[in-house]
Design a protein around this motif. Structure first.
Motif, mmCIF file in Angstrom:
data_model
loop_
_atom_site.group_PDB
_atom_site.id
_atom_site.type_symbol
_atom_site.label_atom_id
_atom_site.label_comp_id
_atom_site.label_asym_id
_atom_site.label_seq_id
_atom_site.Cartn_x
_atom_site.Cartn_y
_atom_site.Cartn_z
ATOM 1 N N SER A 138 0.821 -1.204 0.000
ATOM 2 C CA SER A 138 0.000 0.000 0.000
ATOM 3 C C SER A 138 0.858 1.258 0.000
ATOM 4 O O SER A 138 0.348 2.362 0.225
ATOM 5 C CB SER A 138 -0.938 0.011 1.212
ATOM 6 O OG SER A 138 -0.207 -0.062 2.422
ATOM 7 N N ASP A 139 2.149 1.098 -0.252
ATOM 8 C CA ASP A 139 3.088 2.211 -0.271
ATOM 9 C C ASP A 139 3.251 2.705 -1.710
ATOM 10 O O ASP A 139 3.818 2.000 -2.546
ATOM 11 C CB ASP A 139 4.433 1.760 0.291
ATOM 12 C CG ASP A 139 5.494 2.843 0.245
ATOM 13 O OD1 ASP A 139 5.180 3.984 -0.158
ATOM 14 O OD2 ASP A 139 6.653 2.550 0.602
ATOM 15 N N PRO A 140 2.779 3.909 -2.032
ATOM 16 C CA PRO A 140 2.882 4.392 -3.413
ATOM 17 C C PRO A 140 4.314 4.417 -3.937
ATOM 18 O O PRO A 140 4.550 4.114 -5.110
ATOM 19 C CB PRO A 140 2.295 5.814 -3.337
ATOM 20 C CG PRO A 140 1.411 5.792 -2.141
ATOM 21 C CD PRO A 140 2.069 4.866 -1.165
ATOM 22 N N GLY A 141 5.268 4.764 -3.065
ATOM 23 C CA GLY A 141 6.657 4.804 -3.500
ATOM 24 C C GLY A 141 7.170 3.439 -3.923
ATOM 25 O O GLY A 141 7.851 3.304 -4.950
ATOM 26 N N TYR A 142 6.855 2.427 -3.132
ATOM 27 C CA TYR A 142 7.282 1.066 -3.473
ATOM 28 C C TYR A 142 6.616 0.600 -4.770
ATOM 29 O O TYR A 142 7.272 0.043 -5.656
ATOM 30 C CB TYR A 142 6.929 0.115 -2.330
ATOM 31 C CG TYR A 142 7.059 -1.351 -2.684
ATOM 32 C CD1 TYR A 142 8.300 -1.980 -2.668
ATOM 33 C CD2 TYR A 142 5.941 -2.096 -3.050
ATOM 34 C CE1 TYR A 142 8.430 -3.317 -3.004
ATOM 35 C CE2 TYR A 142 6.059 -3.434 -3.386
ATOM 36 C CZ TYR A 142 7.297 -4.044 -3.369
ATOM 37 O OH TYR A 142 7.412 -5.371 -3.712
ATOM 38 N N LEU B 272 5.296 2.373 -7.228
ATOM 39 C CA LEU B 272 5.802 3.095 -8.391
ATOM 40 C C LEU B 272 7.176 2.572 -8.795
ATOM 41 O O LEU B 272 7.464 2.421 -9.991
ATOM 42 C CB LEU B 272 5.873 4.589 -8.091
ATOM 43 C CG LEU B 272 6.525 5.463 -9.174
ATOM 44 C CD1 LEU B 272 5.812 5.299 -10.516
ATOM 45 C CD2 LEU B 272 6.542 6.929 -8.743
ATOM 46 N N ALA B 273 8.024 2.289 -7.825
ATOM 47 C CA ALA B 273 9.357 1.778 -8.142
ATOM 48 C C ALA B 273 9.278 0.449 -8.886
ATOM 49 O O ALA B 273 10.034 0.213 -9.842
ATOM 50 C CB ALA B 273 10.184 1.631 -6.862
ATOM 51 N N ARG B 274 8.350 -0.422 -8.475
ATOM 52 C CA ARG B 274 8.201 -1.708 -9.159
ATOM 53 C C ARG B 274 7.677 -1.513 -10.578
ATOM 54 O O ARG B 274 8.139 -2.144 -11.525
ATOM 55 C CB ARG B 274 7.245 -2.619 -8.377
ATOM 56 C CG ARG B 274 7.771 -3.122 -7.045
ATOM 57 C CD ARG B 274 8.991 -4.033 -7.208
ATOM 58 N NE ARG B 274 8.760 -5.176 -8.056
ATOM 59 C CZ ARG B 274 8.343 -6.373 -7.649
ATOM 60 N NH1 ARG B 274 8.084 -6.551 -6.361
ATOM 61 N NH2 ARG B 274 8.201 -7.374 -8.489
ATOM 62 N N VAL B 275 6.673 -0.639 -10.726
ATOM 63 C CA VAL B 275 6.131 -0.356 -12.064
ATOM 64 C C VAL B 275 7.211 0.252 -12.950
ATOM 65 O O VAL B 275 7.382 -0.133 -14.119
ATOM 66 C CB VAL B 275 4.918 0.594 -11.969
ATOM 67 C CG1 VAL B 275 4.555 1.147 -13.346
ATOM 68 C CG2 VAL B 275 3.727 -0.137 -11.361
ATOM 69 N N ALA C 126 1.217 13.223 -12.843
ATOM 70 C CA ALA C 126 1.387 11.807 -12.502
ATOM 71 C C ALA C 126 2.468 11.190 -13.385
ATOM 72 O O ALA C 126 2.643 11.602 -14.533
ATOM 73 C CB ALA C 126 0.080 11.055 -12.676
ATOM 74 N N PRO C 127 3.196 10.202 -12.876
ATOM 75 C CA PRO C 127 4.196 9.533 -13.706
ATOM 76 C C PRO C 127 3.549 8.794 -14.872
ATOM 77 O O PRO C 127 2.532 8.117 -14.702
ATOM 78 C CB PRO C 127 4.862 8.544 -12.740
ATOM 79 C CG PRO C 127 4.521 9.049 -11.374
ATOM 80 C CD PRO C 127 3.176 9.681 -11.501
ATOM 81 N N ALA D 76 1.420 3.726 -20.516
ATOM 82 C CA ALA D 76 1.026 3.436 -19.131
ATOM 83 C C ALA D 76 1.116 4.701 -18.304
ATOM 84 O O ALA D 76 1.931 5.593 -18.575
ATOM 85 C CB ALA D 76 1.922 2.352 -18.531
ATOM 86 N N TYR D 77 0.260 4.761 -17.282
ATOM 87 C CA TYR D 77 0.279 5.839 -16.300
ATOM 88 C C TYR D 77 0.193 5.223 -14.909
ATOM 89 O O TYR D 77 -0.488 4.212 -14.715
ATOM 90 C CB TYR D 77 -0.905 6.791 -16.474
ATOM 91 C CG TYR D 77 -1.015 7.465 -17.816
ATOM 92 C CD1 TYR D 77 -0.376 8.684 -18.057
ATOM 93 C CD2 TYR D 77 -1.772 6.906 -18.837
ATOM 94 C CE1 TYR D 77 -0.484 9.318 -19.280
ATOM 95 C CE2 TYR D 77 -1.883 7.531 -20.070
ATOM 96 C CZ TYR D 77 -1.245 8.730 -20.293
ATOM 97 O OH TYR D 77 -1.356 9.348 -21.514
ATOM 98 N N PHE D 78 0.886 5.847 -13.956
ATOM 99 C CA PHE D 78 0.781 5.438 -12.557
ATOM 100 C C PHE D 78 -0.163 6.389 -11.862
ATOM 101 O O PHE D 78 0.026 7.612 -11.896
ATOM 102 C CB PHE D 78 2.155 5.452 -11.879
ATOM 103 C CG PHE D 78 2.127 5.036 -10.438
ATOM 104 C CD1 PHE D 78 2.171 3.696 -10.092
ATOM 105 C CD2 PHE D 78 2.051 5.984 -9.422
ATOM 106 C CE1 PHE D 78 2.148 3.299 -8.757
ATOM 107 C CE2 PHE D 78 2.031 5.598 -8.095
ATOM 108 C CZ PHE D 78 2.068 4.254 -7.764
ATOM 109 N N SER D 79 -1.186 5.853 -11.223
ATOM 110 C CA SER D 79 -2.212 6.667 -10.585
ATOM 111 C C SER D 79 -2.196 6.457 -9.077
ATOM 112 O O SER D 79 -2.376 5.337 -8.596
ATOM 113 C CB SER D 79 -3.595 6.293 -11.150
ATOM 114 O OG SER D 79 -4.620 6.945 -10.449
#
Length: 326
Positions: free
Chosen positions: A196-200, A202-205, A223-224, A238-241
């Motif tokens: 549930s950590d957005p930073g983690y 996003l890093a995986r994506v 947004a990235p 792709a987009y990260f939301s």
């Protein structure tokens, strides 16, 4: 630790003795915002002091002596108890048994251990004496994932402890144990919260997206986003939301074959997909990332499929040719 009150991860703790690290994990689990709860304390030693402590605190316990049974049979008994308790993770806390390969494989990525050294230094036993003999300035503790190779899984967190000029292994062990009690609860909490950590997430994506040929990251409406092609003419695939977009969930937006497929995914698998605002009308779907049991191989497949939908033909052909020789 997070202050969000969402579902807490269920953890079984395996011990063999006094259970001081188990007690640290247990008490930390009762602090406000703790992201995990202890559902079982289990031991290969029916006389382990830690079992009595767990019972005193109202935690279910299980004991199965390893004497006279195979390693596999011992692991099966311990695993069955963990599963019956509903455990999603196992924390080894002074569990003095080498685990069978099958057991480790079944709990890959869901079993943690604490080791009294700054890994990769001094795997195995006698870590304090070895650190002193080597003239190290610091000993310490490491929390790592459990793999079939002893003390060799990914290190999640470490805490160094200074070695005094006249230190003995016994004196050093006392100070490192105090450090362990601080480190293990924090490391376990951080690890079970990563989904549930957005930073983690996003890093995986990012790692998966940028592994595809000729891709780069570019922000889109704050947004990235990930594009294929040149910086000037590239196309987003792709987009990260984050939670600020859509249903308060963390999601990956990818292209489907069209509105019909998107609508079918949302209708049949609402726990995994939703229609993203603005993008849904074009056939994009939001793949929910902050959910239990997320399959990262599946996320990688979605990214590649979406990449193919907009990548130039020369790139998809080169990518296919490269895949043939893997």
């Amino acid at each position: 630790m997070s202050d969000n009150p969402g579902p807490r991860a269920k953890v079984a703790i395996f011990i063999s003795g006094a259970g001081t690290n188990m007690a640290a994990l247990l008490h930390a689990s009762r602090l406000p915002g703790a992201p995990y709860e202890v559902v079982l304390v289990a031991s290969n030693n029916p006389d382990a002091e830690g079992l009595a402590l767990a019972r005193l605190e109202g935690i279910p316990t299980f004991a199965h002596s390893h004497k006279g049974v195979s390693r596999e049979a011992q692991d099966e008994a311990m695993e069955a108890a963990a599963l019956d308790a509903g455990a999603e993770y196992i924390a080894l806390a002074g569990y003095m048994r080498i685990l069978s390969e099958g057991f480790v494989k079944r709990w890959e990525g869901r079993m943690l251990n604490i080791h009294p050294s700054l890994l990769p230094k001094y795997k195995g036993l006698d870590t304090f004496a070895r650190a002193i003999q080597a003239g190290d300035s610091h000993a310490g503790a490491s929390v790592h994932l459990v793999t079939s190779e002893l003390d060799s899984g990914e290190v999640l967190a470490q805490l160094p402890v200074a070695i005094a000029p006249d230190d003995t292994p016994e004196a050093l062990a006392v100070r490192v144990r105090i450090a362990e009690h601080q480190l293990y609860p924090r490391a376990l909490a951080d690890y079970v919260s990563r989904g549930s950590d957005p930073g983690y997430l996003l890093a995986r994506v990012r790692e998966l997206a940028l592994a595809l040929p000729e891709t780069h990251e570019k922000e889109s409406h704050g947004a990235p986003g990930f594009r294929v092609g040149s910086a000037k003419t590239g196309k987003f695939f792709a987009y990260f939301s984050g939670r600020d977009h859509g249903r308060g969930r963390i999601a990956l937006l990818v292209k489907t074959s069209g509105v019909d497929e998107m609508a079918n995914l949302v209708e049949t698998q609402p726990d995994a997909y939703f229609k993203p605002p603005y993008y849904g009308a074009s056939g994009w779907v939001a793949v929910i990332l902050d959910r239990p049991g997320l399959d990262w191989d599946h996320i990688g497949e979605w990214l590649e499929r979406s990449w193919r939908a907009v990548a130039p033909a020369r790139l998809t052909k080169l990518h296919d040719a490269a895949e043939m020789f893997r």
